[in-house]
Design a protein around this motif. Sequence first.
Motif, mmCIF file in Angstrom:
data_model
loop_
_atom_site.group_PDB
_atom_site.id
_atom_site.type_symbol
_atom_site.label_atom_id
_atom_site.label_comp_id
_atom_site.label_asym_id
_atom_site.label_seq_id
_atom_site.Cartn_x
_atom_site.Cartn_y
_atom_site.Cartn_z
ATOM 1 N N LEU A 1 4.948 -6.557 -4.968
ATOM 2 C CA LEU A 1 4.745 -5.140 -4.697
ATOM 3 C C LEU A 1 3.394 -4.907 -4.028
ATOM 4 O O LEU A 1 3.266 -4.066 -3.131
ATOM 5 N N PHE A 2 2.376 -5.670 -4.451
ATOM 6 C CA PHE A 2 1.063 -5.559 -3.821
ATOM 7 C C PHE A 2 1.149 -5.931 -2.339
ATOM 8 O O PHE A 2 0.566 -5.250 -1.479
ATOM 9 N N ASP A 3 1.891 -6.994 -2.029
ATOM 10 C CA ASP A 3 2.057 -7.409 -0.633
ATOM 11 C C ASP A 3 2.774 -6.339 0.178
ATOM 12 O O ASP A 3 2.457 -6.119 1.360
ATOM 13 N N ILE A 4 3.757 -5.672 -0.435
ATOM 14 C CA ILE A 4 4.498 -4.613 0.259
ATOM 15 C C ILE A 4 3.576 -3.446 0.581
ATOM 16 O O ILE A 4 3.617 -2.877 1.674
ATOM 17 N N ILE A 5 2.720 -3.099 -0.376
ATOM 18 C CA ILE A 5 1.824 -1.955 -0.184
ATOM 19 C C ILE A 5 0.828 -2.217 0.934
ATOM 20 O O ILE A 5 0.633 -1.386 1.824
ATOM 21 N N ILE A 6 0.182 -3.389 0.908
ATOM 22 C CA ILE A 6 -0.845 -3.653 1.921
ATOM 23 C C ILE A 6 -0.239 -3.913 3.298
ATOM 24 O O ILE A 6 -0.939 -3.880 4.307
ATOM 25 N N ALA B 1 -13.444 5.927 -5.096
ATOM 26 C CA ALA B 1 -12.463 6.936 -5.509
ATOM 27 C C ALA B 1 -11.248 6.928 -4.591
ATOM 28 O O ALA B 1 -10.098 7.035 -5.042
ATOM 29 N N THR B 2 -11.485 6.808 -3.291
ATOM 30 C CA THR B 2 -10.387 6.763 -2.322
ATOM 31 C C THR B 2 -9.510 5.540 -2.546
ATOM 32 O O THR B 2 -8.273 5.627 -2.541
ATOM 33 N N LEU B 3 -10.147 4.386 -2.738
ATOM 34 C CA LEU B 3 -9.398 3.152 -2.973
ATOM 35 C C LEU B 3 -8.553 3.254 -4.233
ATOM 36 O O LEU B 3 -7.382 2.842 -4.248
ATOM 37 N N ALA B 4 -9.126 3.826 -5.302
ATOM 38 C CA ALA B 4 -8.385 3.967 -6.557
ATOM 39 C C ALA B 4 -7.191 4.903 -6.389
ATOM 40 O O ALA B 4 -6.070 4.596 -6.807
ATOM 41 N N TYR B 5 -7.412 6.062 -5.753
ATOM 42 C CA TYR B 5 -6.330 7.033 -5.569
ATOM 43 C C TYR B 5 -5.201 6.463 -4.715
ATOM 44 O O TYR B 5 -4.026 6.520 -5.093
ATOM 45 N N VAL B 6 -5.564 5.899 -3.563
ATOM 46 C CA VAL B 6 -4.556 5.389 -2.636
ATOM 47 C C VAL B 6 -3.764 4.247 -3.266
ATOM 48 O O VAL B 6 -2.527 4.185 -3.137
ATOM 49 N N SER B 7 -4.437 3.348 -3.965
ATOM 50 C CA SER B 7 -3.752 2.211 -4.590
ATOM 51 C C SER B 7 -2.786 2.677 -5.662
ATOM 52 O O SER B 7 -1.621 2.247 -5.715
ATOM 53 N N LYS C 1 9.126 -7.554 3.530
ATOM 54 C CA LYS C 1 8.184 -6.602 2.936
ATOM 55 C C LYS C 1 7.611 -5.625 3.959
ATOM 56 O O LYS C 1 7.293 -4.482 3.621
ATOM 57 N N GLU C 2 7.501 -6.070 5.212
ATOM 58 C CA GLU C 2 6.972 -5.188 6.244
ATOM 59 C C GLU C 2 7.965 -4.097 6.633
ATOM 60 O O GLU C 2 7.585 -3.113 7.280
#
Length: 396
Positions: free
Chosen positions: A2-7, A44-50, A355-356
């Motif tokens: 799932l992490f790979d799909i997100i990034i 904060a941005t990284l936490a929210y977006v992730s 995943k892409e």
Amino acid sequence: MLFDIIIANFGFWVNLSIPIIIALYLVLTNREYIWKEFAIQTAATLAYVSIIFFAAFSFSTEIWDTNYYNGKIKSSTYYEEWTELVHYTETYSCGTSKHPKTCTRQKTRRDYHSPYYQIITNLGETISIRRGDYLKTAREFGSKKVYLHRSGQVSFGDGNKFVSYPNKDISTAVGHSYENIVAAAKGNVIHLKVPKEDIKQLVKIGKLREYPSLYKGAYGETKLNRIIDTTGRVNSNELLKELNKLSIKVGRSKQANPIIYIVDANKFDRSFRDALSQYWNMGKKNDVTLVLGIDDKNIIQWSDVICFTNNTDFIVDMQSDFTGKKIDKNIMLDLVKLITTEYVRKPMAEFAYLKENITLGWVWQLLILLGNVIISGFITYKFLNNWDRKRWNKTK
């Protein structure tokens, strides 16, 4: 996965980069915005977006799925109730209103542990069962008392366990969660050969049915209702007992989950397999679904298979070896024999390239972007208007 799909998702980087670029511009051009605040806004941005992308992909796609491992009961266990003496530290206020103070003191309490019952499978899985399920197993196969030493136990004559070991094979099916990248990217893998209107009609008349569900067996074990007969002419209970028993042989050794789906060959030809595959999103990663078309005398007129495998010989044999045979227990034996000798499960890792192609809908993308703008704007406003604290002199 799932992490790979997100990034790999372009929207993730857009949402991550815009607030950071704005913050970087402010920190370089505005004397009221400092590097420390840039670091806070970036975090904060990284936490929210992730977090929001993880939640969005989890709820809006079919990435999370459950497949079923086939095993057998290894033991059935009853754990007695018992009472534990627990020592703990309690905090309390011991100062005055002008001079508040927190103190601690040592206390004890008694925790009651209720009895419980469970099955352990040969695959190491745990299945919770009821008292009556355990008693049935113990009466039929006997039980052995095992004395347990429990730290802090203050009750007497309890806290032990009783274990029953069946002397026959009792099949189990236990669900395990996994990331089904095929279902999440089904538009790229599952070719829509059958019009959606035809799928809806087949569901409406009861010929396309939901994926098999779990049910409780005689000893509390979970089993899969792996025989689906849409004709009403087959002794499904007899076939189900046989296939459940045989599934033990291919569960661990071949990582296979056999299922049989039966339709009327007078009404449906081999193309029905495409409709079922489409409706079930090709099934689970370890499924071997044998689709059979039978006539009025229960003679198999055609067969096909839905599974993930790279062995084309297995698929060809599944399509040819059952034709002309009567559907009975021998079919179960033939199916398990083919799985044992020819089936090789295709690893989900081979679908990693998909995943892409897994993306969020435009509504999700818009909501995430709006939320990002609101949060980033609020943080930036607070930083630029926080006059009550000492700032670095950036003009020196």
